[in-house]
Design a protein around this motif. Structure first.
Motif, mmCIF file in Angstrom:
data_model
loop_
_atom_site.group_PDB
_atom_site.id
_atom_site.type_symbol
_atom_site.label_atom_id
_atom_site.label_comp_id
_atom_site.label_asym_id
_atom_site.label_seq_id
_atom_site.Cartn_x
_atom_site.Cartn_y
_atom_site.Cartn_z
ATOM 1 N N LYS A 1 5.210 -1.611 -2.141
ATOM 2 C CA LYS A 1 5.660 -0.501 -1.285
ATOM 3 C C LYS A 1 4.611 0.616 -1.248
ATOM 4 O O LYS A 1 4.347 1.213 -0.199
ATOM 5 C CB LYS A 1 6.997 0.058 -1.795
ATOM 6 N N HIS B 1 1.987 -0.495 1.019
ATOM 7 C CA HIS B 1 2.580 -0.503 2.375
ATOM 8 C C HIS B 1 2.444 0.894 3.005
ATOM 9 O O HIS B 1 2.225 1.028 4.196
ATOM 10 C CB HIS B 1 4.043 -0.940 2.218
ATOM 11 N N TRP B 2 2.544 1.923 2.149
ATOM 12 C CA TRP B 2 2.427 3.304 2.649
ATOM 13 C C TRP B 2 0.972 3.777 2.674
ATOM 14 O O TRP B 2 0.671 4.781 3.345
ATOM 15 C CB TRP B 2 3.225 4.267 1.746
ATOM 16 N N HIS C 1 0.766 -3.657 6.950
ATOM 17 C CA HIS C 1 1.938 -2.830 6.607
ATOM 18 C C HIS C 1 3.228 -3.654 6.744
ATOM 19 O O HIS C 1 4.068 -3.663 5.839
ATOM 20 C CB HIS C 1 1.936 -1.619 7.566
ATOM 21 N N ASP D 1 5.804 -5.644 3.629
ATOM 22 C CA ASP D 1 7.259 -5.496 3.488
ATOM 23 C C ASP D 1 7.944 -6.852 3.303
ATOM 24 O O ASP D 1 8.944 -6.953 2.571
ATOM 25 C CB ASP D 1 7.851 -4.772 4.700
#
Ligand SMILES: [Fe+2]
Length: 167
Positions: free
Chosen positions: A43, A46-47, A58, A62
């Motif tokens: 995560k 991902h950010w 991205h 997830d």
């Protein structure tokens, strides 16, 4: 057989080596910590991702995070099935995870894929190294872990192709 051992044998699955029940539970606990931490680091990345293919990376991350959360659930429930009480709280993960944390900053897409891939590979390799001894204690747990390794290794292939490397 005592009354207590009869009751236990009814409630808990018999292991190939019943003396290893606590050790198998401990192995599953460590793996649970690693998988939860992998999902948290996923995560974070991902950010953090930036770059030309940031959007696809991205979104792909997830998917991986969702799979790691599912694997963590499978591992924790195998531990419960064997009579252990797994701890998936942040305190347990922070104290026991063997997954290397990432630096908190923006990161180019190719670097994100590489950083995530090598952490997932490390988790898979650690499980592979334990498959023999876990199988000696409990073949069903070994089967669960083989499926975890299979998923992690498939993810490594998908991460490799994101980097444009040959499958
Ligand atoms: Fe998101």
């Amino acid at each position: 057989m005592t009354t207590e051992s009869v009751a236990n044998s009814v409630q808990l699955p018999p292991l190939d080596n019943p003396h290893e029940r606590a050790a198998v539970g401990a192995e599953l606990q460590v793996l649970l910590q690693d998988l939860i931490d992998l999902s948290l680091i996923g995560k974070q990345l991902h950010w953090s991702v930036v770059g030309p293919v940031a959007r696809s990376v991205h979104l792909f991350i997830d998917e991986l995070v969702g799979e790691w959360r599912e694997l963590a659930d499978v591992v924790a429930e195998r531990a419960v099935t064997l009579g252990s009480v797994p701890d998936g709280q942040s305190s347990a993960v922070a104290a026991g995870s063997r997954v290397e944390p990432v630096v908190v900053r923006s990161m180019p897409d190719h670097a994100v894929v590489w950083e995530l891939g090598r952490r997932a590979a490390a988790v898979a390799e650690r499980i592979r190294a334990r498959l023999g001894s876990i199988g000696a204690a409990d073949l069903v747990t070994q089967d669960v872990l083989i499926k975890v390794v299979g998923t992690l290794e498939k993810q490594q292939w998908l991460l490799r192709v994101q980097l444009g490397e040959k499958a």
